[in-house]
Design a protein around this motif. Sequence first.
Motif, short mmCIF file in Angstrom:
data_model
loop_
_atom_site.label_atom_id
_atom_site.label_comp_id
_atom_site.label_asym_id
_atom_site.label_seq_id
_atom_site.Cartn_x
_atom_site.Cartn_y
_atom_site.Cartn_z
N PHE A 295 -11.59 2.14 -12.60
CA PHE A 295 -10.32 1.56 -13.02
C PHE A 295 -10.14 1.78 -14.52
N VAL A 296 -8.92 2.05 -14.93
CA VAL A 296 -8.58 2.11 -16.35
C VAL A 296 -7.62 0.97 -16.64
N GLY B 145 -11.90 17.43 -7.10
CA GLY B 145 -11.64 16.63 -5.92
C GLY B 145 -11.32 15.17 -6.21
N LEU B 146 -11.28 14.80 -7.48
CA LEU B 146 -10.99 13.41 -7.86
C LEU B 146 -9.59 13.02 -7.40
N ARG B 147 -9.47 11.83 -6.81
CA ARG B 147 -8.17 11.28 -6.44
C ARG B 147 -7.67 10.41 -7.58
N CYS B 148 -6.42 10.60 -7.98
CA CYS B 148 -5.82 9.83 -9.07
C CYS B 148 -4.73 8.94 -8.51
N GLY C 215 -14.17 -12.83 -14.36
CA GLY C 215 -13.13 -13.02 -13.35
C GLY C 215 -12.05 -11.96 -13.40
N MET C 216 -10.81 -12.40 -13.26
CA MET C 216 -9.70 -11.49 -13.01
C MET C 216 -9.38 -10.61 -14.21
N ASP C 217 -9.10 -9.35 -13.91
CA ASP C 217 -8.60 -8.43 -14.91
C ASP C 217 -7.11 -8.68 -15.12
N THR C 218 -6.64 -8.53 -16.36
CA THR C 218 -5.25 -8.82 -16.66
C THR C 218 -4.30 -7.95 -15.86
N TYR C 219 -4.66 -6.71 -15.62
CA TYR C 219 -3.75 -5.77 -14.99
C TYR C 219 -4.03 -5.55 -13.50
N PHE C 220 -5.28 -5.73 -13.08
CA PHE C 220 -5.63 -5.49 -11.68
C PHE C 220 -6.07 -6.75 -10.95
N LEU D 163 -9.83 7.66 -9.45
CA LEU D 163 -9.47 7.12 -10.75
C LEU D 163 -8.19 6.30 -10.54
N VAL D 164 -8.26 5.00 -10.84
CA VAL D 164 -7.11 4.10 -10.66
C VAL D 164 -6.66 3.65 -12.04
#
Length: 420
Positions: A14-15, A167-170, A28-33, A144-145
């Motif tokens: 995750f970015v 082969g990375l999924r974005c 705990g929780m990420d601000t964006y995810f 990569l999210v």
Amino acid sequence: MPEGAGPVGCDILFVSHLTAAEQWALPGMDTYFGSLPQQLRGFGHRVRIALIDHTATPFADFPTRPDAAVDLPRTLLPRRLDRAEEAAIANRLAAVAADLRAGSGHADLRRLAARQAAQGPARQSLRIATAIARLAARHRPRALVLTYEGHAWERMAMRLSRQAVPGLRCLAVHHAILAPMQQAMATRYGALVDPDVILAAGRAAFDWLSQAPGLRGLPIDLLGSPRARPAAPAPTGPKDGMGVLFLPEGMLSESTRLALAAYALAAARPDLTCTIRLHPLTSRAALAAAEPRLRLSPPNVDWSPPDRPLDEDARRATWAVYRGSSAVLSAMAAGAVPVYLGDEPAELRIDPLRGAGAIVQIVPRTEDLAEALQAQEIRTERLRDGWAYAQSYYTPMDPEALLRHMIKVATPSPPVQDTP
């Protein structure tokens, strides 16, 4: 900058973003995810979070994370790269600027682009993308999210990371309110720099992205958002017609504009209480320094203190006057009428509720507010439509929406431990 605790290798990288040093110590929780990374780890996937550092605080001054906070491996991306990488970025951008100046056609546009290539934002975009790709090369994720708003670093991060990990999924997550002229994210530029899928935060974004001509053929899905609100009761009728909530954006010019509008309305309508709720990036002192007329407050103007919850201001408001602020959604969910203040042509409005149709009351000029805000003209059906729109703008997170676009995500293998 710290690599963070945890093993090398992950399934999902995750970015996200660090906007205040205090976030580093919060578990705990990420601000964006939100809790999505933890949920995916619960499904058996190895997860790591990379944080783009938007703070100006030296890392040595960051608060120490307690052991309980280290629930997922996190990496704080560097603000600067090493000397060789910084030099490579500078040389690369200089070459781009030279090519632009040497080209033919659209001379003014080329000169502008060449100047911008030599400026800090272009360098920062490449710096962020390079750091993300370097992390991807180290941990070899299958997906990569990343947050997605149309910034250059997003496109470059996808390109460089795909080159590092074939082969990375974005998977691009549009997490914020939609701006009317947000075209960069709604345009396809080629397989290397386009996401494999765009995941929307709610129904309004999903509908808009699905209908965008520039995204034809690109999968769009509904992921949801940590901003999703608990179900609130629908309004049963108009409020008392006494409260007007002004919701400016974080820009000084926009904040000053709406604050002056609140003062003008308060003078014209002493029966109303005008509450000014500033964005966290601004302050009353900054506005007063820029505009002396705001130093003294009329008796029926209330400057909302920074620690007062938005919901409290929203509950008191019959109308919410805004231009580009997403806080208007909270006001709508609390039964306020959204009032867009501006006389721009429709295609140039910065109204994030442009897709809401007749729900929004448009008032062209400040001097029109006093006459336009009439409680007896508010209809319950309109309030209910606004409430429904606000409730669906952000929907609860659905981790399955992300997983179904992660092709070839296998059962996680045992982690490889860092070597000393």
